[in-house]
Design an enzyme around this catalytic site. Structure first.
Site, PDB file in Angstrom:
ATOM      1  N   LYS A  13       0.835  -1.214   0.000  1.00 29.19           N
ATOM      2  CA  LYS A  13       0.000   0.000   0.000  1.00 29.19           C
ATOM      3  C   LYS A  13       0.871   1.267   0.000  1.00 29.19           C
ATOM      4  O   LYS A  13       0.676   2.163  -0.813  1.00 29.19           O
ATOM      5  CB  LYS A  13      -0.926   0.025   1.239  1.00 29.19           C
ATOM      6  CG  LYS A  13      -1.875  -1.158   1.316  1.00 29.19           C
ATOM      7  CD  LYS A  13      -2.808  -1.071   2.512  1.00 29.19           C
ATOM      8  CE  LYS A  13      -2.117  -1.146   3.860  1.00 29.19           C
ATOM      9  NZ  LYS A  13      -1.433  -2.425   4.135  1.00 29.19           N
ATOM     10  N   ARG A  88     -10.213   0.163   8.177  1.00 31.07           N
ATOM     11  CA  ARG A  88      -9.664  -1.162   8.465  1.00 31.07           C
ATOM     12  C   ARG A  88     -10.679  -2.047   9.178  1.00 31.07           C
ATOM     13  O   ARG A  88     -10.359  -3.181   9.532  1.00 31.07           O
ATOM     14  CB  ARG A  88      -8.478  -1.000   9.388  1.00 31.07           C
ATOM     15  CG  ARG A  88      -7.148  -1.243   8.752  1.00 31.07           C
ATOM     16  CD  ARG A  88      -6.136  -0.962   9.830  1.00 31.07           C
ATOM     17  NE  ARG A  88      -4.916  -1.637   9.593  1.00 31.07           N
ATOM     18  CZ  ARG A  88      -3.866  -1.061   9.004  1.00 31.07           C
ATOM     19  NH1 ARG A  88      -3.947   0.153   8.556  1.00 31.07           N
ATOM     20  NH2 ARG A  88      -2.757  -1.719   8.876  1.00 31.07           N
ATOM     21  N   ARG A 122      11.732  -5.230   5.438  1.00 30.99           N
ATOM     22  CA  ARG A 122      11.475  -3.831   5.050  1.00 30.99           C
ATOM     23  C   ARG A 122      12.384  -2.863   5.822  1.00 30.99           C
ATOM     24  O   ARG A 122      12.614  -3.027   7.017  1.00 30.99           O
ATOM     25  CB  ARG A 122      10.013  -3.467   5.334  1.00 30.99           C
ATOM     26  CG  ARG A 122       9.752  -1.966   5.156  1.00 30.99           C
ATOM     27  CD  ARG A 122       8.302  -1.621   5.133  1.00 30.99           C
ATOM     28  NE  ARG A 122       7.596  -2.072   6.323  1.00 30.99           N
ATOM     29  CZ  ARG A 122       6.283  -1.990   6.454  1.00 30.99           C
ATOM     30  NH1 ARG A 122       5.543  -1.511   5.492  1.00 30.99           N
ATOM     31  NH2 ARG A 122       5.712  -2.425   7.566  1.00 30.99           N
ATOM     32  N   ARG A 153      10.943  -0.811  11.168  1.00 29.54           N
ATOM     33  CA  ARG A 153       9.801  -0.521  12.032  1.00 29.54           C
ATOM     34  C   ARG A 153       9.727  -1.531  13.173  1.00 29.54           C
ATOM     35  O   ARG A 153      10.001  -2.709  12.984  1.00 29.54           O
ATOM     36  CB  ARG A 153       8.491  -0.585  11.205  1.00 29.54           C
ATOM     37  CG  ARG A 153       8.069   0.771  10.693  1.00 29.54           C
ATOM     38  CD  ARG A 153       6.935   0.721   9.714  1.00 29.54           C
ATOM     39  NE  ARG A 153       5.770  -0.035  10.135  1.00 29.54           N
ATOM     40  CZ  ARG A 153       4.635  -0.118   9.432  1.00 29.54           C
ATOM     41  NH1 ARG A 153       4.525   0.540   8.278  1.00 29.54           N
ATOM     42  NH2 ARG A 153       3.621  -0.837   9.856  1.00 29.54           N
ATOM     43  N   ARG A 164      -0.535  -9.028  13.190  1.00 33.90           N
ATOM     44  CA  ARG A 164      -1.146  -8.091  12.235  1.00 33.90           C
ATOM     45  C   ARG A 164      -1.880  -8.836  11.130  1.00 33.90           C
ATOM     46  O   ARG A 164      -2.943  -8.412  10.668  1.00 33.90           O
ATOM     47  CB  ARG A 164      -0.055  -7.180  11.622  1.00 33.90           C
ATOM     48  CG  ARG A 164       0.442  -6.140  12.610  1.00 33.90           C
ATOM     49  CD  ARG A 164       1.823  -5.622  12.259  1.00 33.90           C
ATOM     50  NE  ARG A 164       1.891  -4.942  10.980  1.00 33.90           N
ATOM     51  CZ  ARG A 164       3.028  -4.716  10.325  1.00 33.90           C
ATOM     52  NH1 ARG A 164       4.179  -5.130  10.825  1.00 33.90           N
ATOM     53  NH2 ARG A 164       3.007  -4.089   9.171  1.00 33.90           N
TER      54      ARG A 164
HETATM   55  P1  AP5 Z   1       4.804  -1.537   1.899  1.00 28.68           P
HETATM   56  O1  AP5 Z   1       4.453  -0.789   0.666  1.00 28.68           O
HETATM   57  O2  AP5 Z   1       5.512  -0.803   2.976  1.00 28.68           O
HETATM   58  O3  AP5 Z   1       3.517  -2.324   2.440  1.00 28.68           O
HETATM   59  P2  AP5 Z   1       2.199  -1.801   3.181  1.00 28.68           P
HETATM   60  O4  AP5 Z   1       1.040  -2.476   2.517  1.00 28.68           O
HETATM   61  O5  AP5 Z   1       2.190  -0.316   3.249  1.00 28.68           O
HETATM   62  O6  AP5 Z   1       2.421  -2.487   4.572  1.00 28.68           O
HETATM   63  P3  AP5 Z   1       2.283  -1.875   6.049  1.00 28.68           P
HETATM   64  O7  AP5 Z   1       3.084  -2.759   6.953  1.00 28.68           O
HETATM   65  O8  AP5 Z   1       2.611  -0.418   6.067  1.00 28.68           O
HETATM   66  O9  AP5 Z   1       0.798  -2.087   6.302  1.00 28.68           O
HETATM   67  P4  AP5 Z   1       0.104  -2.107   7.641  1.00 28.68           P
HETATM   68  O10 AP5 Z   1      -1.278  -2.016   7.158  1.00 28.68           O
HETATM   69  O11 AP5 Z   1       0.418  -3.256   8.512  1.00 28.68           O
HETATM   70  O12 AP5 Z   1       0.768  -0.869   8.445  1.00 28.68           O
HETATM   71  P5  AP5 Z   1       0.259   0.605   8.748  1.00 28.68           P
HETATM   72  O13 AP5 Z   1       1.437   1.473   8.826  1.00 28.68           O
HETATM   73  O14 AP5 Z   1      -0.849   0.982   7.838  1.00 28.68           O
HETATM   74  O15 AP5 Z   1       5.694  -2.801   1.447  1.00 28.68           O
HETATM   75  C1  AP5 Z   1       6.174  -3.753   2.388  1.00 28.68           C
HETATM   76  C2  AP5 Z   1       7.531  -4.307   1.935  1.00 28.68           C
HETATM   77  O16 AP5 Z   1       7.375  -5.011   0.705  1.00 28.68           O
HETATM   78  C3  AP5 Z   1       8.602  -3.233   1.662  1.00 28.68           C
HETATM   79  O17 AP5 Z   1       9.845  -3.745   2.023  1.00 28.68           O
HETATM   80  C4  AP5 Z   1       8.518  -3.013   0.146  1.00 28.68           C
HETATM   81  O18 AP5 Z   1       9.745  -2.565  -0.393  1.00 28.68           O
HETATM   82  C5  AP5 Z   1       8.168  -4.417  -0.337  1.00 28.68           C
HETATM   83  N1  AP5 Z   1       7.307  -4.410  -1.539  1.00 28.68           N
HETATM   84  C6  AP5 Z   1       6.225  -3.608  -1.770  1.00 28.68           C
HETATM   85  N2  AP5 Z   1       5.673  -3.897  -2.973  1.00 28.68           N
HETATM   86  C7  AP5 Z   1       6.424  -4.908  -3.488  1.00 28.68           C
HETATM   87  C8  AP5 Z   1       6.359  -5.660  -4.705  1.00 28.68           C
HETATM   88  N3  AP5 Z   1       5.409  -5.406  -5.632  1.00 28.68           N
HETATM   89  N4  AP5 Z   1       7.267  -6.648  -4.905  1.00 28.68           N
HETATM   90  C9  AP5 Z   1       8.222  -6.901  -3.975  1.00 28.68           C
HETATM   91  N5  AP5 Z   1       8.358  -6.231  -2.830  1.00 28.68           N
HETATM   92  C10 AP5 Z   1       7.455  -5.244  -2.575  1.00 28.68           C
HETATM   93  O19 AP5 Z   1      -0.355   0.417  10.203  1.00 28.68           O
HETATM   94  C11 AP5 Z   1       0.470   0.122  11.313  1.00 28.68           C
HETATM   95  C12 AP5 Z   1      -0.373  -0.030  12.562  1.00 28.68           C
HETATM   96  O20 AP5 Z   1      -1.062   1.206  12.847  1.00 28.68           O
HETATM   97  C13 AP5 Z   1      -1.485  -1.086  12.494  1.00 28.68           C
HETATM   98  O21 AP5 Z   1      -0.993  -2.374  12.802  1.00 28.68           O
HETATM   99  C14 AP5 Z   1      -2.454  -0.555  13.547  1.00 28.68           C
HETATM  100  O22 AP5 Z   1      -2.027  -0.878  14.843  1.00 28.68           O
HETATM  101  C15 AP5 Z   1      -2.364   0.952  13.370  1.00 28.68           C
HETATM  102  N6  AP5 Z   1      -3.382   1.448  12.411  1.00 28.68           N
HETATM  103  C16 AP5 Z   1      -3.140   2.000  11.184  1.00 28.68           C
HETATM  104  N7  AP5 Z   1      -4.297   2.304  10.567  1.00 28.68           N
HETATM  105  C17 AP5 Z   1      -5.289   1.949  11.411  1.00 28.68           C
HETATM  106  C18 AP5 Z   1      -6.708   1.992  11.337  1.00 28.68           C
HETATM  107  N8  AP5 Z   1      -7.352   2.450  10.245  1.00 28.68           N
HETATM  108  N9  AP5 Z   1      -7.415   1.531  12.403  1.00 28.68           N
HETATM  109  C19 AP5 Z   1      -6.801   1.074  13.507  1.00 28.68           C
HETATM  110  N10 AP5 Z   1      -5.459   0.984  13.646  1.00 28.68           N
HETATM  111  C20 AP5 Z   1      -4.706   1.419  12.603  1.00 28.68           C
HETATM  112 MG    MG Z   2       2.257   1.113   4.815  1.00 26.78          MG
END
Ligand code: AP5
Ligand code: MG
Length: 209
Positions: A13, A88, A122, A153, A164
């Site tokens: 994402k 989410r 990552r 992270r 997660r």
């Molecule tokens: P990346 O693009 O960073 O993946 P992502 O989908 O953004 O993954 P996140 O870990 O950020 O998602 P998340 O939903 O767990 O975390 P968030 O910060 O939103 O890519 C990941 C890796 O893969 C990287 O190394 C990248 O280089 C590689 N990659 C990407 N695309 C690729 C491809 N095509 N091929 C190969 N490699 C690739 O949330 C964190 C925390 O915040 C949650 O756990 C929760 O506690 C809280 N939170 C956030 N939003 C909410 C909400 N709406 N409600 C409640 N709690 C929330």
């Molecule tokens: Mg992300």
């Protein structure tokens, strides 16, 4: 154009959001990034969010929804936005509908078997937030775009990633059906290279512009 990016942790994402935001000139709003900024600044929200994020659990809906509602009334969202990581839960989606109309949901669809390795490898830029993977960094420790320091992270460890993924399956995946019923979801295969995935997203967004 009001767009939601949906997908499991590690689906890509954030990686795609950077590209979409610059191509379509949409502000990239990541609730995860907002929480991490609050944690860094040791705000009240940051202290609360940390207690959930460190365990791989969701921050309570009331807190998260209020943050998004306040963000979407800012001027840069007048002509659209890109939400990454929100909603989410079904409850968050229902609240969002009360204050905004979503035009398109891009669901990055990916097999769970890719995700543990992607997340544990990552590295993120402390300065601009760009994501990398150790497998393509060749030992580099700074950001290609801005030179910022890369870090891992705290929630990218095997135990927290597993939690997660469980949370995603139980609480977030039901949103796929929810938005399918509304007829506004596009499923995009997330297993290709970032460039290939982006090309699929552009095709989908260009058709609804
Ligand atoms: P990346 O693009 O960073 O993946 P992502 O989908 O953004 O993954 P996140 O870990 O950020 O998602 P998340 O939903 O767990 O975390 P968030 O910060 O939103 O890519 C990941 C890796 O893969 C990287 O190394 C990248 O280089 C590689 N990659 C990407 N695309 C690729 C491809 N095509 N091929 C190969 N490699 C690739 O949330 C964190 C925390 O915040 C949650 O756990 C929760 O506690 C809280 N939170 C956030 N939003 C909410 C909400 N709406 N409600 C409640 N709690 C929330
Ligand atoms: Mg992300």
């Amino acid at each position: 154009m009001n767009v939601i990016l949906l997908g499991a942790p590690g689906a890509g994402k954030g990686t795609q959001a950077t590209r979409i935001s610059s191509r379509y000139n949409l502000p990239h709003i990541s609730t995860g990034d907002i929480f991490r900024a609050n944690i860094k600044n040791q705000t009240e929200i940051g202290v609360l969010a940390k207690s959930y994020i460190d365990k791989g659990q969701l921050v309570p809906d009331e807190v998260t929804c209020k943050i998004v509602e306040n963000r979407l009334i800012e001027k840069d969202c007048e002509n659209g936005y890109l939400l990454d990581g929100f909603p989410r839960t079904i409850a968050q989606a229902e609240v969002l509908e009360k204050f905004s109309k979503v035009d398109c949901v891009i669901n990055i669809d990916i097999d769970f078997s890719f995700l543990m390795e992607r997340l544990c490898g990552r590295r993120v830029c402390k300065n601009c937030g760009e994501s990398y993977h150790v497998s393509t960094l060749n030992g580099k420790t700074s950001c290609e775009k801005c030179g910022g320091e890369l870090y891992q992270r705290k929630d990218d460890n095997p135990e927290t990633v597993q939690s997660r993924l469980n949370v995603y399956e139980n609480q977030t995946a039901p949103l796929i059906d929810y938005y399918t019923r509304k007829g506004i979801i596009v499923n995009v295969a997330g297993a290709g290279t970032p460039e290939e995935v982006f090309a699929l997203i552009v095709k989908a967004l260009d058709s609804i512009k």
